[in-house]
Design a protein around this motif. Structure first.
Motif, PDB file in Angstrom:
ATOM      1  N   MET A 140       1.190  -1.206   0.478  1.00  0.00           N
ATOM      2  CA  MET A 140       0.450  -0.046   0.341  1.00  0.00           C
ATOM      3  C   MET A 140       0.987   1.624  -0.155  1.00  0.00           C
ATOM      4  O   MET A 140       2.050   1.706   0.755  1.00  0.00           O
ATOM      5  CB  MET A 140      -1.240  -0.196   1.515  1.00  0.00           C
ATOM      6  N   GLU A 141       0.417   2.152  -0.910  1.00  0.00           N
ATOM      7  CA  GLU A 141       1.350   3.678  -1.032  1.00  0.00           C
ATOM      8  C   GLU A 141       0.662   4.714  -0.090  1.00  0.00           C
ATOM      9  O   GLU A 141      -0.623   4.660  -0.395  1.00  0.00           O
ATOM     10  CB  GLU A 141       1.481   3.935  -2.384  1.00  0.00           C
TER      11      GLU A 141
ATOM     12  N   THR B   8       1.665   8.893   1.296  1.00  0.00           N
ATOM     13  CA  THR B   8       2.208   9.989   1.142  1.00  0.00           C
ATOM     14  C   THR B   8       2.784  10.421   2.423  1.00  0.00           C
ATOM     15  O   THR B   8       2.438  10.615   2.951  1.00  0.00           O
ATOM     16  CB  THR B   8       2.243  11.299   0.169  1.00  0.00           C
TER      17      THR B   8
ATOM     18  N   ASN C  23       6.702   9.576  -1.601  1.00  0.00           N
ATOM     19  CA  ASN C  23       6.501   8.262  -1.269  1.00  0.00           C
ATOM     20  C   ASN C  23       6.931   6.688  -0.373  1.00  0.00           C
ATOM     21  O   ASN C  23       7.851   7.303  -0.056  1.00  0.00           O
ATOM     22  CB  ASN C  23       6.412   7.768  -2.444  1.00  0.00           C
ATOM     23  N   HIS C  24       5.931   5.924   0.381  1.00  0.00           N
ATOM     24  CA  HIS C  24       6.135   5.327   0.985  1.00  0.00           C
ATOM     25  C   HIS C  24       5.026   3.720   0.825  1.00  0.00           C
ATOM     26  O   HIS C  24       4.473   4.467   0.330  1.00  0.00           O
ATOM     27  CB  HIS C  24       6.375   6.035   2.238  1.00  0.00           C
ATOM     28  N   SER C  25       6.375   3.032   0.800  1.00  0.00           N
ATOM     29  CA  SER C  25       4.829   1.743   0.602  1.00  0.00           C
ATOM     30  C   SER C  25       5.312   0.714   1.722  1.00  0.00           C
ATOM     31  O   SER C  25       6.062   0.529   2.502  1.00  0.00           O
ATOM     32  CB  SER C  25       5.747   1.136  -0.131  1.00  0.00           C
TER      33      SER C  25
ATOM     34  N   THR D  30       3.658  -2.512   3.755  1.00  0.00           N
ATOM     35  CA  THR D  30       3.579  -4.054   3.187  1.00  0.00           C
ATOM     36  C   THR D  30       2.084  -4.752   3.524  1.00  0.00           C
ATOM     37  O   THR D  30       1.101  -5.262   3.306  1.00  0.00           O
ATOM     38  CB  THR D  30       4.334  -4.922   3.769  1.00  0.00           C
TER      39      THR D  30
ATOM     40  N   PRO E 288      -5.117   3.427   1.329  1.00  0.00           N
ATOM     41  CA  PRO E 288      -3.834   3.769   0.530  1.00  0.00           C
ATOM     42  C   PRO E 288      -4.396   4.654  -0.185  1.00  0.00           C
ATOM     43  O   PRO E 288      -5.351   5.286  -0.232  1.00  0.00           O
ATOM     44  CB  PRO E 288      -4.279   2.750  -0.173  1.00  0.00           C
TER      45      PRO E 288
END
Length: 67
Positions: A1-2, A4, A9-11, A13, A54
């Motif tokens: 899942m992205e 901000t 931007n950060h992802s 899990t 997300p």
């Protein structure tokens, strides 16, 4: 899942609360910290229950001393 965080931007899990994000992803202390999610301030009392989604836009504001 992205998501901000402060225009970066950060992802992630999996979905997590604000408290989990601070402790396990960003490794930040919570003293003097204010958080807004999608331009709404989230009180510190709600950090454990507010689950990130997300696409969320998160702003972290750290209080500093000075004059």
């Amino acid at each position: 899942m992205e998501i901000t965080i402060n225009n970066q931007n950060h992802s992630l899990t999996e979905a997590c609360s604000i408290e989990q994000l601070l402790a396990t992803v960003l490794f930040l202390a919570t003293d003097g910290l204010a958080i807004a999610v999608n331009q709404s301030i989230i009180p510190k009392s709600g950090w454990t229950t507010h689950v990130l989604n997300p696409g969320d836009q998160i702003i972290l504001i750290k209080a500093t001393q000075g004059g």
